[in-house]
Design an enzyme around this catalytic site. Structure first.
Site, PDB file in Angstrom:
ATOM      1  CG  ASP A   7      -1.815   1.164   1.325  1.00  0.00           C
ATOM      2  OD1 ASP A   7      -2.449   1.513   0.305  1.00  0.00           O
ATOM      3  OD2 ASP A   7      -1.919   1.764   2.414  1.00  0.00           O
ATOM      4  CG  ASP A   9      -1.389   7.641   0.740  1.00  0.00           C
ATOM      5  OD1 ASP A   9      -0.297   8.005   0.273  1.00  0.00           O
ATOM      6  OD2 ASP A   9      -2.478   7.914   0.207  1.00  0.00           O
ATOM      7  NE  ARG A  57     -12.543  10.826  -1.217  1.00  0.00           N
ATOM      8  CZ  ARG A  57     -13.515  10.321  -0.484  1.00  0.00           C
ATOM      9  NH1 ARG A  57     -14.557  11.052  -0.187  1.00  0.00           N
ATOM     10  NH2 ARG A  57     -13.453   9.085  -0.044  1.00  0.00           N
ATOM     11  CG  HIS A  91     -13.529   3.711  -9.295  1.00  0.00           C
ATOM     12  ND1 HIS A  91     -12.709   2.636  -9.560  1.00  0.00           N
ATOM     13  CD2 HIS A  91     -13.917   4.198 -10.494  1.00  0.00           C
ATOM     14  CE1 HIS A  91     -12.619   2.469 -10.870  1.00  0.00           C
ATOM     15  NE2 HIS A  91     -13.330   3.413 -11.463  1.00  0.00           N
ATOM     16  CG  ASP A 126      -1.938   2.229   6.598  1.00  0.00           C
ATOM     17  OD1 ASP A 126      -2.376   1.897   5.474  1.00  0.00           O
ATOM     18  OD2 ASP A 126      -2.085   3.378   7.064  1.00  0.00           O
TER      19      ASP A 126
END
Length: 179
Positions: A7, A9, A57, A91, A126
């Site tokens: 992953d 972030d 977003r 998405h 995380d």
């Protein structure tokens, strides 16, 4: 092929509740770049799989995300490593795609791209959704305590077989020690 899926972030860089929206906001976690370099130097193929709903977003555009990833790749290269590919889900949570973690669509894409079965492939995240997505494809889930990891651990409900480490460097210590 020795493959690992990370992953972004909270694993490689500092996470932000307000999203990482520019290259300046992308700041590597201590030791993460060197950990990726150690994997690369040990002939591991490093792949990133990251939900990036900030695109959907309207918080940043694809050019900005590309610039963020270029910075990440540059910093990894300076440390002596490489990221082979970056898979993203752009998405929103309610769009019903199959690529947004906790669904395993991104992991299916990785399996197809590399023509491999992901059973036993280590995948580091995380958050619970990272672990759920990778576990659905048979990966070995690794939870790091960086980013949201401590909160995720406290909530419980981790997939069976989840391994826990302080950070990405600690995961790499174990993986290279087992090799």
């Amino acid at each position: 092929m020795k493959l690992i899926i990370l992953d972004r972030d909270g694993v490689i860089n500092h996470d932000s509740d307000a999203f990482v929206k520019s290259p300046d906001e992308w700041i590597a976690l201590p030791g993460s770049l060197q950990a990726i370099a150690r994997l690369s130097q040990a002939d591991w193929t490093v792949v990133v799989a990251s939900n990036q709903s900030g695109l959907g977003r309207g918080l940043f555009d694809m050019a900005t995300l590309t610039a963020i990833h270029a910075k990440m790749r540059r910093e990894v290269a300076v440390a002596g490593g490489a990221i082979d590919a970056i898979f993203i889900c752009p998405h929103l949570p309610d769009e019903g795609c199959d690529c947004r973690k906790p669904l395993p669509g991104m992991y299916r894409q990785i399996a197809t791209r590399y023509d491999v079965d992901l059973a036993g492939v280590p995948a580091v995240g995380d958050s619970l959704r990272d672990l759920q997505a990778c576990a659905a494809m048979g990966c070995v889930p690794w939870l790091v305590k960086t980013g949201n990891g401590i909160k995720t651990m406290a909530k419980g409900g981790l997939p069976e077989g989840t391994r826990v480490a302080d950070d990405l460097a600690a995961v790499v210590d174990v993986l290279l020690g087992e090799a």
